[in-house]
Design a protein around this motif. Structure first.
Motif, PDB file in Angstrom:
ATOM      1  N   ILE B  49       3.085   2.999  20.194  1.00  0.00           N
ATOM      2  CA  ILE B  49       4.162   2.400  20.997  1.00  0.00           C
ATOM      3  C   ILE B  49       4.563   3.348  22.128  1.00  0.00           C
ATOM      4  O   ILE B  49       4.635   2.970  23.300  1.00  0.00           O
ATOM      5  N   GLY B  50       4.784   4.625  21.759  1.00  0.00           N
ATOM      6  CA  GLY B  50       5.154   5.612  22.777  1.00  0.00           C
ATOM      7  C   GLY B  50       4.083   5.745  23.844  1.00  0.00           C
ATOM      8  O   GLY B  50       4.372   5.885  25.034  1.00  0.00           O
ATOM      9  N   ALA B  51       2.820   5.688  23.424  1.00  0.00           N
ATOM     10  CA  ALA B  51       1.718   5.879  24.364  1.00  0.00           C
ATOM     11  C   ALA B  51       1.586   4.706  25.327  1.00  0.00           C
ATOM     12  O   ALA B  51       1.303   4.889  26.510  1.00  0.00           O
ATOM     13  N   VAL B  52       1.804   3.485  24.822  1.00  0.00           N
ATOM     14  CA  VAL B  52       1.562   2.302  25.645  1.00  0.00           C
ATOM     15  C   VAL B  52       2.683   2.085  26.668  1.00  0.00           C
ATOM     16  O   VAL B  52       2.457   1.504  27.729  1.00  0.00           O
ATOM     17  N   ILE B  53       3.868   2.592  26.372  1.00  0.00           N
ATOM     18  CA  ILE B  53       5.002   2.344  27.273  1.00  0.00           C
ATOM     19  C   ILE B  53       4.701   2.854  28.686  1.00  0.00           C
ATOM     20  O   ILE B  53       4.971   2.166  29.680  1.00  0.00           O
ATOM     21  N   VAL B  54       4.116   4.059  28.786  1.00  0.00           N
ATOM     22  CA  VAL B  54       3.896   4.637  30.116  1.00  0.00           C
ATOM     23  C   VAL B  54       2.942   3.787  30.973  1.00  0.00           C
ATOM     24  O   VAL B  54       3.299   3.392  32.100  1.00  0.00           O
ATOM     25  N   PRO B  55       1.724   3.475  30.481  1.00  0.00           N
ATOM     26  CA  PRO B  55       0.853   2.597  31.276  1.00  0.00           C
ATOM     27  C   PRO B  55       1.510   1.251  31.586  1.00  0.00           C
ATOM     28  O   PRO B  55       1.333   0.722  32.704  1.00  0.00           O
ATOM     29  N   ALA B  56       2.293   0.714  30.641  1.00  0.00           N
ATOM     30  CA  ALA B  56       2.934  -0.588  30.885  1.00  0.00           C
ATOM     31  C   ALA B  56       3.895  -0.492  32.059  1.00  0.00           C
ATOM     32  O   ALA B  56       3.960  -1.384  32.909  1.00  0.00           O
ATOM     33  N   ILE B  57       4.654   0.625  32.124  1.00  0.00           N
ATOM     34  CA  ILE B  57       5.580   0.807  33.242  1.00  0.00           C
ATOM     35  C   ILE B  57       4.808   0.969  34.550  1.00  0.00           C
ATOM     36  O   ILE B  57       5.137   0.369  35.582  1.00  0.00           O
ATOM     37  N   LEU B  58       3.730   1.764  34.496  1.00  0.00           N
ATOM     38  CA  LEU B  58       2.949   2.003  35.706  1.00  0.00           C
ATOM     39  C   LEU B  58       2.351   0.714  36.251  1.00  0.00           C
ATOM     40  O   LEU B  58       2.221   0.527  37.457  1.00  0.00           O
ATOM     41  N   GLY B  60       3.754  -2.057  35.990  1.00  0.00           N
ATOM     42  CA  GLY B  60       4.865  -2.932  36.332  1.00  0.00           C
ATOM     43  C   GLY B  60       5.034  -4.099  35.367  1.00  0.00           C
ATOM     44  O   GLY B  60       5.668  -5.100  35.673  1.00  0.00           O
ATOM     45  N   ASP B  61       4.490  -3.924  34.183  1.00  0.00           N
ATOM     46  CA  ASP B  61       4.567  -5.003  33.189  1.00  0.00           C
ATOM     47  C   ASP B  61       5.822  -4.794  32.332  1.00  0.00           C
ATOM     48  O   ASP B  61       5.752  -4.306  31.204  1.00  0.00           O
ATOM     49  N   TYR B  62       6.980  -5.151  32.892  1.00  0.00           N
ATOM     50  CA  TYR B  62       8.236  -4.797  32.208  1.00  0.00           C
ATOM     51  C   TYR B  62       8.489  -5.629  30.959  1.00  0.00           C
ATOM     52  O   TYR B  62       9.191  -5.194  30.061  1.00  0.00           O
ATOM     53  N   SER B  63       7.895  -6.834  30.905  1.00  0.00           N
ATOM     54  CA  SER B  63       8.093  -7.609  29.674  1.00  0.00           C
ATOM     55  C   SER B  63       7.385  -6.916  28.518  1.00  0.00           C
ATOM     56  O   SER B  63       7.889  -6.904  27.385  1.00  0.00           O
ATOM     57  N   ALA B  64       6.244  -6.283  28.810  1.00  0.00           N
ATOM     58  CA  ALA B  64       5.557  -5.524  27.756  1.00  0.00           C
ATOM     59  C   ALA B  64       6.427  -4.365  27.292  1.00  0.00           C
ATOM     60  O   ALA B  64       6.542  -4.101  26.093  1.00  0.00           O
ATOM     61  N   VAL B  65       7.080  -3.707  28.256  1.00  0.00           N
ATOM     62  CA  VAL B  65       7.951  -2.585  27.896  1.00  0.00           C
ATOM     63  C   VAL B  65       9.071  -3.059  26.971  1.00  0.00           C
ATOM     64  O   VAL B  65       9.365  -2.431  25.947  1.00  0.00           O
ATOM     65  N   SER B  66       9.683  -4.199  27.319  1.00  0.00           N
ATOM     66  CA  SER B  66      10.772  -4.703  26.469  1.00  0.00           C
ATOM     67  C   SER B  66      10.266  -5.000  25.069  1.00  0.00           C
ATOM     68  O   SER B  66      10.934  -4.690  24.079  1.00  0.00           O
ATOM     69  N   LEU B  69       9.849  -1.817  23.132  1.00  0.00           N
ATOM     70  CA  LEU B  69      11.127  -1.268  22.659  1.00  0.00           C
ATOM     71  C   LEU B  69      11.653  -2.081  21.478  1.00  0.00           C
ATOM     72  O   LEU B  69      12.229  -1.540  20.538  1.00  0.00           O
ATOM     73  N   LEU B  70      11.410  -3.385  21.542  1.00  0.00           N
ATOM     74  CA  LEU B  70      11.802  -4.252  20.426  1.00  0.00           C
ATOM     75  C   LEU B  70      11.043  -3.844  19.164  1.00  0.00           C
ATOM     76  O   LEU B  70      11.620  -3.758  18.067  1.00  0.00           O
ATOM     77  N   ALA B  71       9.751  -3.562  19.341  1.00  0.00           N
ATOM     78  CA  ALA B  71       8.933  -3.155  18.194  1.00  0.00           C
ATOM     79  C   ALA B  71       9.459  -1.850  17.613  1.00  0.00           C
ATOM     80  O   ALA B  71       9.505  -1.669  16.394  1.00  0.00           O
TER      81      ALA B  71
END
Lengths: 59, 300
Positions: B49-58, B60-66, B69-71
């Motif tokens: 989860i921690g690892a995927v957040i950074v690429p997701a932000i880069l 611009g996939d903010y729904s993935a980030v949310s 965080l929910l997970a």
């Protein structure tokens, strides 16, 4: 209930009475023997009231 | 897969951080393989989860980030599971852990997953920031992850009894059937043979708090039970099921606020006994700081 007197053991008949089972012992030796046996049967602690009376208490 | 290196390095960092933290608490928890498997896998999930957040932000996939965080919030469940497991095992403990100690352990297990997420997140962020360095970024981000894990573990380290109180050995005395430590009557040991066991093998100590804060902390019933449990799990108890008079006792002296410990260890080793008491953790839930309040300062 948290704590309960399971039995009373005594050498002096005048000192005891009431609801718990009472065991009368002839002398100090029998008093101690009975206290050991009953406390082991119940897995409870024997407490000496210093007046010839033992109580067996489940904690 | 331009994020492959970041994902692999960060996920492994989170996983390894969890493994490192798991190695440190064999005493709180018997090391059984199943427990390890559960926590390592949760650490792996946390790491990814921690690892995927950074690429997701880069990206611009903010729904993935949310969603990530929910997970992460699902790790709350870890605390419940730990609480239930330890609570269920409580009946099989000769000396109970007590609910306060169980809460403390459960909280630690939950928190450690979040630490694994932090480590993975920082590693992923560093790895992406240094993406132009080629493979050097793997080395640097690994170092950052290791440093992060060390710092976080250090910050999470709670106090031990040794930090808030002084522990001294005292003699066990008997007045008739009453076992006495210092001035405090501990219990009524009715049977002469039991008194003999206490006199031959029993050990007693006084834990004197270093100040008003420590005094208030030691007054917590959960803390007292934790001392009894931990000391007996470290040096063993001389008792069988149902031998109530040999259950380790912790009593409080109301006038000084010190704790009195009386027990019959399986081996009579005074130094081991004192060390065991000193190493008992101060429960997070027991900590009180009356000196931070106005009224508390007035009393002091």
């Amino acid at each position: 209930m948290d704590k309960q007197i399971l039995a009373v053991i005594t050498v002096d008949r005048d000192k005891v009475g009431g609801g718990a089972p009472i065991f009368y012992a002839q002398d100090e030796e029998e008093l101690l023997d009975t206290a050991v046996l009953i406390s082991r049967i119940f897995g409870a602690a024997a407490h000496d009231l210093h007046n010839g009376v033992f109580v067996i208490v489940k904690h | 897969m331009k994020y492959l290196i970041t994902l692999v390095v960060a996920t492994s960092a989170g996983f390894l951080a969890r493994l490192y933290m798991l190695r440190r608490d064999y005493r709180q928890y018997p090391s059984y393989p199943q427990g390890w498997a559960i926590h390592l896998f949760l650490g792996f999930i946390g790491g990814s989860i921690g690892a995927v957040i950074v690429p997701a932000i880069l990206e611009g996939d903010y729904s993935a980030v949310s969603f990530l965080l929910l997970a992460a919030s699902q790790f709350r469940e870890v605390r419940n599971v730990e609480r239930q497991t330890l609570g269920a095992m409580e009946a099989t403990e000769m000396v109970k852990r007590g609910t306060a100690y169980i809460e403390g352990i459960a909280r630690v297990f939950e928190a450690r997953n979040y630490l694994a997420i932090w480590v993975a997140l920082s590693v992923a962020a560093v790895s992406e920031l240094l993406a132009s360095l080629g493979y050097w970024r793997v080395v640097i981000s690994t170092l950052v992850g290791a440093l992060m894990a060390l710092v976080l573990v250090q910050l999470m380290q709670g106090d031990r009894i040794d930090d808030i109180a002084t522990v001294e050995l005292v003699e066990v005395k008997f007045d008739g059937a009453l076992a006495i430590i210092g001035e405090t009557v501990m219990m009524n040991v009715g049977l002469p043979q039991s008194r003999q066991v206490y006199q031959e093998r029993g050990l007693a100590a006084i834990i004197s708090p270093n100040g008003p804060d420590a005094k208030a902390t030691l007054a917590n019933l959960g803390q007292m039970q934790a001392i009894a449990h931990d000391v007996s799990s470290m040096i063993g108890v001389f008792m069988d099921v149902g031998e109530q008079e040999f259950i380790p006792m912790v009593r409080r002296n109301p006038s000084t606020g010190s704790l009195h410990v009386l027990m019959v260890p399986s081996e009579r080793d005074e130094e081991a006994f004192l060390t065991a008491i000193r190493r008992v953790p101060v429960l997070e839930g027991a900590i009180r700081k009356p000196l931070t309040s106005v009224a508390g300062k007035m009393v002091d």
